[in-house]
Design a protein around this motif. Structure first.
Motif, PDB file in Angstrom:
ATOM      1  N   MET A  75      -1.095   4.924   9.031  1.00  0.00           N
ATOM      2  CA  MET A  75       0.147   5.761   8.993  1.00  0.00           C
ATOM      3  C   MET A  75       1.391   4.989   9.780  1.00  0.00           C
ATOM      4  O   MET A  75       2.078   4.586  10.196  1.00  0.00           O
ATOM      5  CB  MET A  75       0.154   6.768   9.638  1.00  0.00           C
ATOM      6  CG  MET A  75      -1.433   7.873   9.212  1.00  0.00           C
ATOM      7  SD  MET A  75      -1.575   9.617  10.195  1.00  0.00           S
ATOM      8  CE  MET A  75      -2.317   7.916  12.231  1.00  0.00           C
ATOM      9  N   THR A  76       2.090   5.578   8.173  1.00  0.00           N
ATOM     10  CA  THR A  76       3.760   5.078   8.142  1.00  0.00           C
ATOM     11  C   THR A  76       4.142   5.912   9.129  1.00  0.00           C
ATOM     12  O   THR A  76       4.005   7.044  10.057  1.00  0.00           O
ATOM     13  CB  THR A  76       4.585   5.058   7.077  1.00  0.00           C
ATOM     14  OG1 THR A  76       4.749   6.761   6.772  1.00  0.00           O
ATOM     15  CG2 THR A  76       3.740   4.128   5.906  1.00  0.00           C
ATOM     16  N   HIS A  77       5.437   5.949   9.515  1.00  0.00           N
ATOM     17  CA  HIS A  77       6.179   6.432  10.410  1.00  0.00           C
ATOM     18  C   HIS A  77       6.441   8.382  10.200  1.00  0.00           C
ATOM     19  O   HIS A  77       6.259   9.217  10.408  1.00  0.00           O
ATOM     20  CB  HIS A  77       7.985   6.166  11.146  1.00  0.00           C
ATOM     21  CG  HIS A  77       8.629   6.895  11.751  1.00  0.00           C
ATOM     22  ND1 HIS A  77       8.157   7.217  13.184  1.00  0.00           N
ATOM     23  CD2 HIS A  77       8.900   7.987  11.247  1.00  0.00           C
ATOM     24  CE1 HIS A  77       9.042   8.129  13.568  1.00  0.00           C
ATOM     25  NE2 HIS A  77      10.377   9.000  11.872  1.00  0.00           N
ATOM     26  N   GLN A 100      -0.949   1.092  12.706  1.00  0.00           N
ATOM     27  CA  GLN A 100      -0.401   0.305  12.094  1.00  0.00           C
ATOM     28  C   GLN A 100      -1.005   0.569  10.563  1.00  0.00           C
ATOM     29  O   GLN A 100      -2.271   0.058  10.065  1.00  0.00           O
ATOM     30  CB  GLN A 100      -0.703  -0.938  13.206  1.00  0.00           C
ATOM     31  CG  GLN A 100      -0.126  -2.204  12.022  1.00  0.00           C
ATOM     32  CD  GLN A 100       0.040  -3.218  13.324  1.00  0.00           C
ATOM     33  OE1 GLN A 100      -0.228  -3.378  14.444  1.00  0.00           O
ATOM     34  NE2 GLN A 100      -0.940  -4.346  12.736  1.00  0.00           N
ATOM     35  N   THR A 101       0.245   0.019   9.734  1.00  0.00           N
ATOM     36  CA  THR A 101       0.051  -0.470   8.660  1.00  0.00           C
ATOM     37  C   THR A 101       0.488  -1.900   8.148  1.00  0.00           C
ATOM     38  O   THR A 101       0.833  -2.748   8.903  1.00  0.00           O
ATOM     39  CB  THR A 101       0.619   0.636   7.718  1.00  0.00           C
ATOM     40  OG1 THR A 101       2.703   0.090   7.778  1.00  0.00           O
ATOM     41  CG2 THR A 101       0.505   1.701   7.983  1.00  0.00           C
ATOM     42  N   LYS A 140      -2.355  -8.913  10.736  1.00  0.00           N
ATOM     43  CA  LYS A 140      -1.415  -7.724   9.654  1.00  0.00           C
ATOM     44  C   LYS A 140      -2.570  -6.868   9.535  1.00  0.00           C
ATOM     45  O   LYS A 140      -3.236  -6.385   8.454  1.00  0.00           O
ATOM     46  CB  LYS A 140      -1.229  -8.850   8.793  1.00  0.00           C
ATOM     47  CG  LYS A 140       0.006  -9.171   9.068  1.00  0.00           C
ATOM     48  CD  LYS A 140       0.320 -10.321   7.953  1.00  0.00           C
ATOM     49  CE  LYS A 140       2.254 -11.143   8.100  1.00  0.00           C
ATOM     50  NZ  LYS A 140       2.130 -11.888   6.868  1.00  0.00           N
ATOM     51  N   CYS A 141      -3.359  -6.405  10.789  1.00  0.00           N
ATOM     52  CA  CYS A 141      -4.729  -5.987   9.864  1.00  0.00           C
ATOM     53  C   CYS A 141      -3.710  -4.545  10.461  1.00  0.00           C
ATOM     54  O   CYS A 141      -3.675  -3.716  10.780  1.00  0.00           O
ATOM     55  CB  CYS A 141      -5.928  -5.960  10.818  1.00  0.00           C
ATOM     56  SG  CYS A 141      -6.325  -7.304  10.945  1.00  0.00           S
ATOM     57  N   THR A 142      -4.670  -3.427  10.028  1.00  0.00           N
ATOM     58  CA  THR A 142      -4.429  -2.066   9.299  1.00  0.00           C
ATOM     59  C   THR A 142      -5.756  -1.182   9.956  1.00  0.00           C
ATOM     60  O   THR A 142      -6.404  -1.850  10.305  1.00  0.00           O
ATOM     61  CB  THR A 142      -4.219  -1.352   8.271  1.00  0.00           C
ATOM     62  OG1 THR A 142      -5.578  -1.637   7.424  1.00  0.00           O
ATOM     63  CG2 THR A 142      -2.800  -2.288   7.421  1.00  0.00           C
ATOM     64  N   GLY A 143      -5.315  -0.266  11.160  1.00  0.00           N
ATOM     65  CA  GLY A 143      -6.249   1.075  11.256  1.00  0.00           C
ATOM     66  C   GLY A 143      -5.499   1.799  11.851  1.00  0.00           C
ATOM     67  O   GLY A 143      -4.348   1.899  12.260  1.00  0.00           O
TER      68      GLY A 143
END
Length: 710
Positions: free
Chosen positions: A258-260, A305-306, A380-383
């Motif tokens: 998710m972004t801010h 984190q994106t 650079k992983c997201t989750g």
């Protein structure tokens, strides 16, 4: 610490204004399409100026009539090089095309004029106009008019600033009595609802009947985020404030993060429901995270984190205890090369420091633990990671209990999270006390999705998904029309449910289990009727009223009382009774101790998550814990599509567990394909009577060797 004199003359930081007689500057965040351009400073601002300007439109200068408008000036107040560059790009665009940027509000219209050719972009002229509003002294209020009053501008005090360092100060000094008060002429003041911190506890009551419904809300969010892996576990962690180790529930996925802006939206107490029903998305009401987290515990921290950002949010009853309004600290970062830097576009540095201090004070997370958990994202992983502590308690014990299972990945005793009471949920007509789905999280997650794709781990052990429609015997697909919409019901017999004396329909919505073991028809009135019969149906289309309205409870544990649901119950009861009468009232001959296997055995690839049909007679016990498409017996590629059985066709295995085919050879090998409409109640059982003329007996495991006549 600010003195009283400092407060009186202080120039504000981002989003904070101290209004007094010397006020000549005002800080504004300028955005376009809700994306930040630059933080600016407004010189000679008018009263009641909005803190945030969003550019709604950009038009040629020739279309704007500026006669009679007042003017103020904007100058850049960048907090980073990015702000400075975006400010110049924005003004160069207006200058090169001779355009005017327009920001509109309910009572204001601002026109940002293009700079002159020789401008250095430091002071930009802004024309503005305000809608005329009725002066309070000229109007009528409560039957009185013409009343004079003294209006005193808001002032700030040191105590107020220290209490709420992150919020705009708007404190009015009252110098007139209530009887003589009047309203200052200006924009309409709106009354917004205040959220008391006790509302967090109220939200948790949405899942008061079944705590696994709260975990399901967080699992739904991971599925909507396109996660391929989800880990759920409870571990002990030291909490300095408590002075001891405490259990903490963690839910970690590898979704898109998710972004801010997404995190801020997540903290809203509901949001506008979509106009169209998206069958691939479960989340809909905007309350799932809050109701789920607050049912499980008093405090929850979200780390997400994106590819370009990282955010931390803290939803806490402990932090807000004794406060008058709800505070949810959020800290956001942006990616700069290989590192994450504080994002001062969406927050000031002072705000971020204050929020981090609150998180560290009221949670087990210090800077080292936050760094350790952030390291789980790798490069650079997201989750998204959710951590919940101060878990719900029953007396001196926790509502949940957990077991890590045996070491070494044993399939004999795997880890699980259980409801301590082992209470069975109430269902009409149910007599069985063996419903693991009601108190075992592992059992619930095995069937939570109609088509399981995501790898789910509980206490470190992989949950072996159990797609119900693929694990039934004597499968029959029934189709009906309910209120003009088609419904497809898969019915069959499940050996495991027969042994546990369970039966009923599993109702899925958007591929997610909403109701389990729903008894219909004769099942309600007779505990033995329908024993072992399981139905599977997806009611997404039927429960969609149109215009974004769906007949599903916001806790997603039931359906609303509506006509479509009533008609569905009636149809399900009729079909289930016919199936039971045709398939099981006439008893067939089976071998002593024989078990009914599913019509097809399936296995899921650990890589592509597709389901592959096994060959008849294949020993499923020989399959490894992690199976891939290239292995036996499929020996194919992951790119190949999933196999499907045509509706109305049943494949019958030539060998069943506990039945020695060498001693009792059948007239066919492999599988036989039988049309459902042609398959009578004796079509399978009588095929074995050619070699075994045993008298009829009930299908029951563990009968004595002597045959009984029914």
């Amino acid at each position: 610490m600010l003195s009283d004199a400092d407060v009186d003359n202080k120039i504000p930081t981002q989003g904070l204004r101290y209004a007094d007689a010397s006020d000549s500057e005002y800080y504004i965040l300028l955005t376009k399409d809700k994306k930040p351009i630059c933080r600016t400073r407004c010189l000679n601002p008018p009263e009641h100026l909005p803190h945030h300007w969003n550019v709604n439109d950009i038009v040629p200068t020739s279309k704007i009539i500026l006669d009679g408008m007042s003017h103020c000036f904007l100058s850049p107040a960048p907090e980073c090089s990015r702000d400075h560059n975006e400010w110049r790009r924005f003004l160069i665009y207006l200058q090169g095309r001779d355009m005017v940027a327009i920001a509109k509000f309910k009572f204001w219209e601002f026109y940002i004029l293009p700079p002159d050719q020789n401008s250095n972009f430091t002071n930009i002229r802004v024309a503005y106009k305000m809608e005329k509003t009725r002066n309070a002294s000229n109007g009528r209020g409560h039957g009185e008019s013409g009343r004079s009053c003294q209006v005193v501008r808001p002032t700030a005090t040191k105590a107020n600033i220290n209490d709420s360092p992150t919020l705009p100060v708007n404190i009015v000094k009252e110098t007139v009595s209530r009887e003589n008060a009047c309203i200052q002429a200006g924009p309409l003041e709106k009354n917004f609802v205040r959220a008391d911190p006790s509302y967090l506890q109220t939200l948790g009551q949405a899942h008061s009947g079944w705590i696994f419904g709260a975990i399901a809300e967080l699992v739904d969010n991971s599925r909507d985020a396109k996660a391929t892996k989800l880990e759920i576990s409870i571990e002990s962690i030291y909490f300095k404030k408590a002075g001891k180790d405490i259990p903490m529930l963690s839910i970690i996925d590898d979704g898109h993060g998710m972004t801010h802006q997404d995190v801020v939206r997540m903290t809203y107490f509901g949001h506008k429901q979509p106009d169209a029903d998206d069958p691939n998305r479960i989340g809909r009401f905007g309350v799932g995270f809050k109701t789920g987290a607050m049912r499980l515990g008093k405090d929850a921290l979200v780390l997400t984190q994106t590819a370009d950002s990282r955010s931390i949010a803290f939803l806490s009853q402990s932090l807000n205890q004794g406060k008058d309004n709800l505070e949810i600290p959020i800290v956001s970062y942006y990616r700069k090369g290989q590192f994450m830097e504080l994002d001062t576009v969406v927050q000031s540095e002072a705000t971020a420091k204050y929020n981090l201090k609150s998180i560290k004070e009221f949670s087990p997370f210090n800077k080292y633990l936050i760094g350790e958990k952030a390291g789980l994202f790798q490069d650079k992983c997201t989750g998204t990671q959710i951590y919940i502590w101060n878990l719900d308690q029953w007396g001196s014990n926790y509502c949940l209990e957990w077991d890590n299972g045996l070491n070494g990945g044993s399939s004999f005793h795997q880890g699980d999270i259980l409801i301590r009471s082992r209470r069975i949920r109430s269902r009409p007509g149910q007599i069985s006390q063996k419903v693991p789905l009601d108190y075992s999280l592992r059992s619930y997650l095995e069937v939570i999705f109609l088509v399981p794709r995501m790898k789910i781990y509980v206490q470190g052990s992989l949950v072996r998904s159990r797609p119900l429609a693929k694990s039934l015997n004597k499968t029959c697909v029934e189709t009906g029309i309910i209120m003009g919409k088609s419904a497809h019901l898969t019915l069959g017999r499940c050996q495991l449910e027969w042994e546990q004396m369970n039966c009923g329909i599993f109702l899925y919505w958007h591929g997610r289990l909403i109701e389990a073991y729903k008894r219909v028809g004769g099942m309600i009135h007779n505990g033995d009727t329908g024993r072992g019969v399981i139905g599977v149906i997806d009611v997404s289309d039927l429960m969609d009223e149109g215009n974004g309205l769906v007949w599903v409870h916001n806790n997603k544990q039931g359906f609303l009382d509506c006509e479509p649901y009533a008609r569905l119950e009636e149809w399900l009861g009729k079909v289930a009774d016919e199936y039971w009468d045709n398939k099981f009232d006439s008893l067939n001959v089976v071998k002593d101790g024989a078990l009914y296997k599913p019509d097809q055995e399936w296995v899921q690839c650990n890589k592509c998550r597709k389901w592959r049909m096994l060959d008849p007679g294949f020993d499923t016990k020989s399959l490894p814990v992690e199976w891939f498409c290239y292995m036996k017996p499929f020996e194919g590629l992951c790119d190949l599509p999933e196999q499907k059985v045509d509706a109305g066709v049943v494949t019958v295995s030539a060998k069943r567990t506990g039945y020695d085919s060498r001693e009792n050879s059948l007239p066919f090998e492999g599988i036989a394909t039988i049309k459902v409409e042609d398959m009578s109640s004796d079509s399978i059982g009588l095929s074995r009577m050619a070699e075994d003329s045993s008298p009829l007996k009930r299908i029951r495991r563990g009968l004595p060797r002597a045959c009984k006549k029914v």
